[in-house]
Design a protein around this motif. Structure first.
Motif, mmCIF file in Angstrom:
data_model
loop_
_atom_site.group_PDB
_atom_site.id
_atom_site.type_symbol
_atom_site.label_atom_id
_atom_site.label_comp_id
_atom_site.label_asym_id
_atom_site.label_seq_id
_atom_site.Cartn_x
_atom_site.Cartn_y
_atom_site.Cartn_z
ATOM 1 N N TYR A 244 42.442 15.394 43.157
ATOM 2 C CA TYR A 244 41.044 15.187 42.794
ATOM 3 C C TYR A 244 40.753 15.649 41.361
ATOM 4 N N LYS B 65 42.026 12.920 39.144
ATOM 5 C CA LYS B 65 41.121 11.769 39.168
ATOM 6 C C LYS B 65 39.873 12.042 38.334
ATOM 7 N N GLU B 66 39.353 13.275 38.397
ATOM 8 C CA GLU B 66 38.203 13.647 37.570
ATOM 9 C C GLU B 66 38.544 13.552 36.086
ATOM 10 N N LEU C 292 40.789 11.544 34.729
ATOM 11 C CA LEU C 292 40.830 10.118 34.375
ATOM 12 C C LEU C 292 39.431 9.540 34.234
ATOM 13 N N ASP C 293 38.550 9.869 35.179
ATOM 14 C CA ASP C 293 37.182 9.342 35.120
ATOM 15 C C ASP C 293 36.481 9.794 33.844
ATOM 16 N N LEU C 294 36.682 11.053 33.492
ATOM 17 C CA LEU C 294 36.073 11.574 32.269
ATOM 18 C C LEU C 294 36.600 10.844 31.042
ATOM 19 N N CYS C 295 37.926 10.594 31.014
ATOM 20 C CA CYS C 295 38.541 9.918 29.862
ATOM 21 C C CYS C 295 38.100 8.459 29.758
ATOM 22 N N TYR C 296 37.899 7.817 30.898
ATOM 23 C CA TYR C 296 37.402 6.444 30.877
ATOM 24 C C TYR C 296 35.958 6.377 30.368
ATOM 25 N N GLU C 297 35.165 7.375 30.736
ATOM 26 C CA GLU C 297 33.763 7.385 30.319
ATOM 27 C C GLU C 297 33.604 7.756 28.848
ATOM 28 N N LYS D 104 48.416 6.821 34.265
ATOM 29 C CA LYS D 104 48.328 6.657 35.719
ATOM 30 C C LYS D 104 49.681 6.280 36.312
#
Length: 384
Positions: free
Chosen positions: A221, A224-225, A227-232, A200
C-alpha cells in the motif's frame, strides 16, 4: 589563492567518517584512489637530463573517474574526438528530473533505477521525434547522468544534448531550424509515463531492494501511494536555447560529460572539524554563496555520487549511437553540405598530446634544452 583539494579533505576526515558510516567497496576504492592520487604510492615517471642532470618526478594519477585531479586531460581528449561527430546545425540541451519522493527508492536501487531514467529519456525522445506532428524523423542525442545538486545533495537527473534535426524514412534531413521540436509539458508527461511504467514492472518482477528510508515501500500500500503521488505530481523537464555553432556544442559537452559532484576550486576553507565550500543560491538568481558543514558530512555527500562499478554514465542514442554513428554522420554531412571536424589528437602518444594541448614538451629539458631520458617507477598501490 586557495589550494585546498578534495584529497586534503579525505586525508583529514576519511578515517573519522568510516567510524561513523558504512561504505560500499566501490566507495572505499574511490576514497583510496583520491587519497593516493599523484603520490609515490601510485608510481611515477622520472625524467633526467643527461647534460645538466636536472631530474623531474611526475607521480601517476589514480585514473578514478570521481577524482578531482584526474579529469583535465581526459576532458580535452574527449572533446577533441567528439569534433568528428558534430554537425553545423542547432543543438538543444534538455534536462530530465524525477520527483524527490523517488530519491530514497532510487538510491537503494542505483543501477536499476538510473538505467530506468535512461530508458525513459530514450523512449520519450524517440516517440516524440518520430511523430510527424512534432518532427517525423530519427534524431540523435547524448545522455549523461548527474546525481547531485549544488550542495552535493542527492538530486539524480539526466542532461541530454539533442541534435537539432534528423533523418526521415527516406533518409532525408529534416529540422525546424532553431525551434525545439516538442512542447516541454509534453516532454515531461511522456517521460513520466515511461519511467513509472518501468518502475511498476521492476516491482512486479520483485527486482527492487528497500534499504534505509526506502524500507517503507516494501509494503504494497505504501508503494501504491508512492506511485499515485508520482502520477499526480507535475514532473519537471526543461530545455535550454540552441547552441551557437558546432564548436560551442563540443566544449559545452565537455563541461557536462566529465563533471563530478564538486571541483577543487569551489572549496574555500578547511579546519579541524569543518569544510566550507561554494554553492549556487538558486533563490538569489544563482549567485554563489559559501556554506560550512562537518568534514565527515562533506565526505558522506561526496561518496553518495560514486556510481556502481561498471556503470556507463555517458550514452549515445539514435543516429549518434556508436553502432551507426559513422555512417549516419557522413550521410548527414553530405545532405547538409557541412564540413567534418577532424580530431587533432587521434593516434598521438602522451608526449605529443601534451605538446598539442598545452604546448609543453615533456621530452625537452626546461633548463638546457637537451633531450631528457625517462623511466617508470612502479608504485605499491596500483588501483585503477
Amino acid at each position: 589563492m586557495n589550494d585546498i583539494t578534495v584529497q586534503d579533505i579525505f586525508l583529514r576526515f576519511y578515517e573519522d567518517f568510516r567510524k561513523l558510516h558504512s561504505v560500499s567497496p566501490g566507495q572505499d576504492r574511490t576514497a583510496l584512489c583520491i587519497m593516493k592520487c599523484k603520490t609515490p604510492e601510485m608510481g611515477a615517471n622520472v625524467s633526467e637530463c643527461p647534460e645538466c642532470h636536472l631530474r623531474k618526478i611526475h607521480y601517476n594519477s589514480c585514473r578514478n573517474r570521481f577524482c578531482t585531479m584526474c579529469q583535465a586531460m581526459d576532458v580535452d581528449k574527449w572533446i577533441d574526438l567528439q569534433q568528428e561527430n558534430v554537425l553545423d546545425v542547432p543543438y538543444f540541451h534538455a534536462v530530465f528530473t524525477i520527483p524527490e519522493e523517488l530519491y530514497a527508492l532510487t538510491y537503494s536501487n542505483q543501477k536499476l533505477l538510473y538505467d530506468t531514467m535512461y530508458h525513459a529519456v530514450s523512449s520519450t525522445l524517440k516517440e516524440l521525434s518520430s511523430d510527424s506532428k512534432h518532427l517525423g524523423a530519427r534524431i540523435g542525442f547524448i545522455c549523461v547522468l548527474h546525481t547531485w545538486g549544488s550542495k552535493m545533495n542527492y538530486h539524480p537527473h539526466i542532461h541530454t544534448i539533442i541534435l537539432g534535426g534528423g533523418l526521415d524514412e527516406r533518409n532525408h534531413w529534416k529540422d525546424k531550424g532553431k525551434k525545439f521540436f516538442f512542447p516541454v509539458k509534453v516532454l515531461s508527461a511522456v517521460f513520466k509515463k515511461y519511467y513509472l511504467q518501468e518502475l511498476k514492472m521492476l516491482r512486479e518482477k520483485e527486482l527492487l531492494e528497500y534499504h534505509g528510508s526506502a524500507n517503507t515501500f516494501m509494503n504494497h500500500y505504501a508503494f501504491k501511494e508512492l506511485l499515485d503521488l508520482c502520477y499526480e505530481k507535475k514532473w519537471i523537464s526543461y530545455i535550454k536555447p540552441a547552441f551557437q555553432g558546432a564548436s560551442s556544442v563540443i566544449h559545452y559537452l565537455g563541461r557536462y560529460t566529465h563533471r563530478i559532484a564538486i571541483s577543487n576550486r569551489r572549496i574555500v576553507e578547511m579546519d579541524e572539524k569543518n569544510v566550507t565550500y561554494l554553492v549556487k543560491d538558486y533563490k538569489n538568481k544563482g549567485h554563489w554563496k559559501s556554506i560550512t558543514i562537518p568534514g565527515t558530512e562533506f565526505i558522506r555527500r561526496f561518496l553518495m555520487h560514486v556510481l556502481p562499478k561498471g556503470f556507463v554514465r555517458l550514452r549515445h542514442y539514435g543516429i549518434l549511437s556508436c553502432r551507426i554513428k559513422k555512417d549516419k554522420m557522413t550521410l548527414c554531412r553530405n545532405l547538409l553540405g557541412c564540413r567534418q571536424y577532424l580530431s587533432k589528437l587521434r593516434g598521438m602518444n602522451t608526449e605529443q598530446v601534451m605538446m598539442a594541448l598545452y604546448h609543453i614538451d615533456i621530452c625537452k629539458c626546461p633548463e638546457c634544452g637537451a633531450h631528457m631520458s625517462s623511466y617508470r617507477m612502479r608504485g605499491h598501490y596500483m588501483l585503477c
